[in-house]
Design an enzyme around this catalytic site. Structure first.
Site, PDB file in Angstrom:
ATOM      1  N   GLY A  15      40.635  34.893  35.913  1.00 29.23           N
ATOM      2  CA  GLY A  15      40.665  36.243  36.075  1.00 29.23           C
ATOM      3  C   GLY A  15      41.809  37.156  35.228  1.00 29.23           C
ATOM      4  N   THR A  18      40.726  41.183  33.124  1.00 27.92           N
ATOM      5  CA  THR A  18      40.849  42.744  33.499  1.00 27.92           C
ATOM      6  C   THR A  18      42.008  42.568  34.635  1.00 27.92           C
ATOM      7  OG1 THR A  18      39.032  42.982  34.919  1.00 27.92           O
ATOM      8  CG2 THR A  18      38.701  43.508  32.807  1.00 27.92           C
ATOM      9  N   ASP A  39      37.756  33.143  32.584  1.00 32.37           N
ATOM     10  CA  ASP A  39      37.241  34.108  32.946  1.00 32.37           C
ATOM     11  C   ASP A  39      35.583  34.069  32.792  1.00 32.37           C
ATOM     12  OD1 ASP A  39      38.725  36.822  34.353  1.00 32.37           O
ATOM     13  OD2 ASP A  39      36.590  37.145  33.191  1.00 32.37           O
ATOM     14  N   GLY A  78      38.420  37.401  41.404  1.00 37.62           N
ATOM     15  CA  GLY A  78      37.998  37.616  42.635  1.00 37.62           C
ATOM     16  C   GLY A  78      37.023  38.937  42.683  1.00 37.62           C
ATOM     17  N   SER A 120      45.434  39.271  50.057  1.00 33.94           N
ATOM     18  CA  SER A 120      45.320  40.696  50.261  1.00 33.94           C
ATOM     19  C   SER A 120      45.942  41.229  51.404  1.00 33.94           C
ATOM     20  CB  SER A 120      43.774  40.933  50.165  1.00 33.94           C
ATOM     21  OG  SER A 120      43.670  42.176  50.886  1.00 33.94           O
ATOM     22  N   TYR A 157      35.460  39.662  52.506  1.00 33.98           N
ATOM     23  CA  TYR A 157      36.443  39.801  51.451  1.00 33.98           C
ATOM     24  C   TYR A 157      37.581  39.323  52.168  1.00 33.98           C
ATOM     25  CZ  TYR A 157      39.765  41.603  48.101  1.00 33.98           C
ATOM     26  OH  TYR A 157      40.852  41.863  47.483  1.00 33.98           O
TER      27      TYR A 157
END
Ligand code: NAD
Length: 261
Positions: A15, A18, A39, A78, A120, A157
């Protein structure tokens, strides 16, 4: 004058194209480190981590590029809660993370490296005994994907982030026994392409913007807010940090769960 020679460290990450991953990659490169980036869009290894072949390609590619070992691994790739089918979220945000960490474990042991998982601040919103979380933790990808396709993006998520965090905590002793530190960062809303997709969503957009407006420090995060802390977690200064979940969310988790830690 005495010259201080610092050794170049080698990191691998997913990842890195970005958002938070790209910012962390730039910071590590600026510090003189080497970063191998996996990625689906761009990087040293192009791989779709939602598939078995993509994960195998990612692990094989990193092994070929860093046979001497890794100082750190950051499974950062993700998908947002608006990605469909929801099983794609389970595949990328949970199963690919675990498979790549396990696949690179011996390289991390070789250099006593560390892993920074990306959780998260939504992870505590789904309970440990949630059936999707339990299916993830049991390693049954087919069953987890089947269940979550019939549920909702938030459960996919937050549930996958809950599962990643629990997996990390459960494996701390085993990995630390071989010299590898496992930790997780739990970001709040961060202004990246992932968040743009959520803000634009008809169903989730308004609620997420309202959540962003409620952040105690008065703003949402920029990628550097998160990457700064991750870079520290990967450093020698953090040598005693092991099994920790660090919330970098402007105070949102403390606001929502003040009495719970
Ligand atoms: P982002 O969309 O900018 O970055 C995600 C990266 O993952 C991209 O480079 C993308 O190409 C890559 N990726 C997506 N699917 C892939 C696949 N199948 N195979 C390989 N690579 C794939 O988003 P971001 O916000 O920087 O997210 C980085 C991490 O931070 C994610 O794990 C995300 O869940 C987590 N996170 C983000 C926020 C936020 O508010 N942005 C909050 C908490 C946690």
């Amino acid at each position: 004058m005495e010259r201080v020679v610092t050794k170049m460290r080698t990191f691998a990450m997913t990842g890195g194209a970005t958002g938070i991953g790209a910012e962390l990659k730039e910071q590590l490169l600026a510090a003189g480190d080497r970063v191998i980036s996996v990625d689906i869009k761009e990087g040293d290894i192009i791989a779709d981590l939602s598939t078995d072949d993509g994960r195998a390609l990612a692990v094989r590619g990193v092994r070929e590029l860093a046979p001497e070992g890794l100082d750190g691994f950051i499974p950062c790739a993700g998908l947002p809660p608006v990605a469909t089918p929801f099983s794609l979220i389970a595949r990328v945000n949970y199963f690919a993370v675990i498979e790549t960490v396990e696949g690179l474990r011996d390289l991390l042991e070789r250099k006593q490296g560390s892993v920074v998982f990306v959780s998260s601040n939504s992870a505590p919103m789904v309970p440990t005994d949630d059936s999707f979380v339990q299916k993830c933790l049991s390693g049954d990808e087919a069953a987890a994907c089947k269940e979550i396709d019939d549920r909702d993006g938030h459960s996919a998520y937050a549930g996958s982030k809950r599962a990643v965090t629990l997996w990390m905590r459960r494996h701390v002793v085993e990995y630390a026994g071989k010299g590898v530190r496992l930790n997780a960062v739990a970001p709040g809303i961060t202004m990246t392409p992932l968040t743009d997709r959520v803000f634009e969503d008809e169903e989730l957009g308004a609620a997420m913007k309202a959540f962003g407006d409620s952040v105690p420090v008065g703003r949402t995060a920029q990628p550097a807010d998160i990457a700064n802390v991750m870079r520290y977690m990967l450093s020698d200064e953090a040598a005693y940090l092991c099994g920790s979940v660090i919330f970098v969310d402007g105070g949102s988790d403390a606001m929502l769960r003040s009495d719970d830690f």
